[in-house]
Design a protein around this motif. Structure first.
Motif, PDB file in Angstrom:
ATOM      1  N   MET A   1      33.681  36.328  34.635  1.00  0.00           N
ATOM      2  CA  MET A   1      33.002  35.415  35.558  1.00  0.00           C
ATOM      3  C   MET A   1      33.884  34.203  35.830  1.00  0.00           C
ATOM      4  O   MET A   1      34.719  33.839  35.000  1.00  0.00           O
ATOM      5  N   ALA A   2      33.696  33.608  36.995  1.00  0.00           N
ATOM      6  CA  ALA A   2      34.551  32.501  37.414  1.00  0.00           C
ATOM      7  C   ALA A   2      34.423  31.286  36.497  1.00  0.00           C
ATOM      8  O   ALA A   2      35.412  30.648  36.149  1.00  0.00           O
ATOM      9  N   ASP A   3      33.205  30.943  36.114  1.00  0.00           N
ATOM     10  CA  ASP A   3      32.957  29.787  35.257  1.00  0.00           C
ATOM     11  C   ASP A   3      32.199  30.219  34.010  1.00  0.00           C
ATOM     12  O   ASP A   3      30.966  30.307  34.032  1.00  0.00           O
ATOM     13  N   GLY A  63      53.763  38.475  42.912  1.00  0.00           N
ATOM     14  CA  GLY A  63      53.285  37.246  43.538  1.00  0.00           C
ATOM     15  C   GLY A  63      53.007  36.133  42.543  1.00  0.00           C
ATOM     16  O   GLY A  63      52.706  35.022  42.946  1.00  0.00           O
ATOM     17  N   GLY A  64      53.052  36.411  41.256  1.00  0.00           N
ATOM     18  CA  GLY A  64      52.916  35.326  40.299  1.00  0.00           C
ATOM     19  C   GLY A  64      51.859  35.543  39.236  1.00  0.00           C
ATOM     20  O   GLY A  64      51.203  36.577  39.177  1.00  0.00           O
ATOM     21  N   PRO A  65      51.702  34.502  38.406  1.00  0.00           N
ATOM     22  CA  PRO A  65      50.745  34.596  37.299  1.00  0.00           C
ATOM     23  C   PRO A  65      49.302  34.506  37.790  1.00  0.00           C
ATOM     24  O   PRO A  65      49.001  33.828  38.773  1.00  0.00           O
ATOM     25  N   LEU A  66      48.425  35.185  37.087  1.00  0.00           N
ATOM     26  CA  LEU A  66      46.995  35.174  37.378  1.00  0.00           C
ATOM     27  C   LEU A  66      46.236  35.028  36.065  1.00  0.00           C
ATOM     28  O   LEU A  66      46.803  35.172  34.991  1.00  0.00           O
ATOM     29  N   ARG A  67      44.937  34.774  36.179  1.00  0.00           N
ATOM     30  CA  ARG A  67      44.107  34.744  34.983  1.00  0.00           C
ATOM     31  C   ARG A  67      42.702  35.221  35.323  1.00  0.00           C
ATOM     32  O   ARG A  67      42.257  35.151  36.473  1.00  0.00           O
ATOM     33  N   ALA A  68      42.044  35.712  34.325  1.00  0.00           N
ATOM     34  CA  ALA A  68      40.645  36.116  34.444  1.00  0.00           C
ATOM     35  C   ALA A  68      39.917  35.517  33.245  1.00  0.00           C
ATOM     36  O   ALA A  68      40.453  35.485  32.141  1.00  0.00           O
ATOM     37  N   ARG A  69      38.713  35.036  33.487  1.00  0.00           N
ATOM     38  CA  ARG A  69      37.944  34.424  32.412  1.00  0.00           C
ATOM     39  C   ARG A  69      36.619  35.153  32.256  1.00  0.00           C
ATOM     40  O   ARG A  69      36.106  35.744  33.204  1.00  0.00           O
ATOM     41  N   GLY A  70      36.091  35.106  31.062  1.00  0.00           N
ATOM     42  CA  GLY A  70      34.830  35.782  30.837  1.00  0.00           C
ATOM     43  C   GLY A  70      34.188  35.392  29.526  1.00  0.00           C
ATOM     44  O   GLY A  70      34.687  34.532  28.799  1.00  0.00           O
ATOM     45  N   VAL A  71      33.052  36.042  29.259  1.00  0.00           N
ATOM     46  CA  VAL A  71      32.307  35.784  28.035  1.00  0.00           C
ATOM     47  C   VAL A  71      31.853  37.096  27.407  1.00  0.00           C
ATOM     48  O   VAL A  71      31.684  38.110  28.098  1.00  0.00           O
TER      49      VAL A  71
END
Length: 131
Positions: free
Chosen positions: A56-58, A97-105
């Motif tokens: 999830m985004a936040d 294209g570069g670094p990315l991230r994904a966040r979650g719980v």
């Protein structure tokens, strides 16, 4: 897995998988509802009988209680569960294209609403037979 004499909790060998239940790597949409933070769309990534990891985004704060609404692929039933946020994750990776991230719980189910508990067990039993 071994039992410890002091508290009868399972003790796991170091470095081993501490998961007690079979997990399924599925990606499907969920809605996470919180009385404090409102409703947020998310994507379930890893799911078991006792919980799920969602992207999830936040990410919500640890210890938050939420309501999760989802429908497993190949199932016509909506499942609604109350869950507690037990873990927060941030995955850093790169693509063209570069670094990315994904966040979650990580969520632990605490109860299923209405008939959702039976539907959930039935759905996971079907997946166990297919795999």
């Amino acid at each position: 897995m071994q039992q410890t004499p002091s508290n009868n909790r399972p003790r796991f060998p170091s470095g081993g998988d501490k998961r007690l239940e079979m997990r399924f790597d599925k990606a499907f949409p969920v809605i996470v509802g919180s009385e404090i933070f409102g409703d947020a769309p998310a994507v379930a990534r890893n799911i078991s009988l006792s919980g799920m990891m969602i992207e999830m985004a936040d990410p919500l704060p640890l210890g938050s209680f939420v309501t999760v609404h989802f429908r497993m692929p190949d199932s016509g039933h909506d499942i609604v569960a109350r869950a507690e946020v037990k873990h927060q994750y941030c995955f850093n990776f790169s693509r063209e294209g570069g670094p990315l991230r994904a966040r979650g719980v990580g969520l632990r189910f605490v109860e299923f609403i209405s008939e959702s508990g039976e539907l959930w067990q039935e759905t996971l039993s079907r997946y166990r037979v297919l795999h």
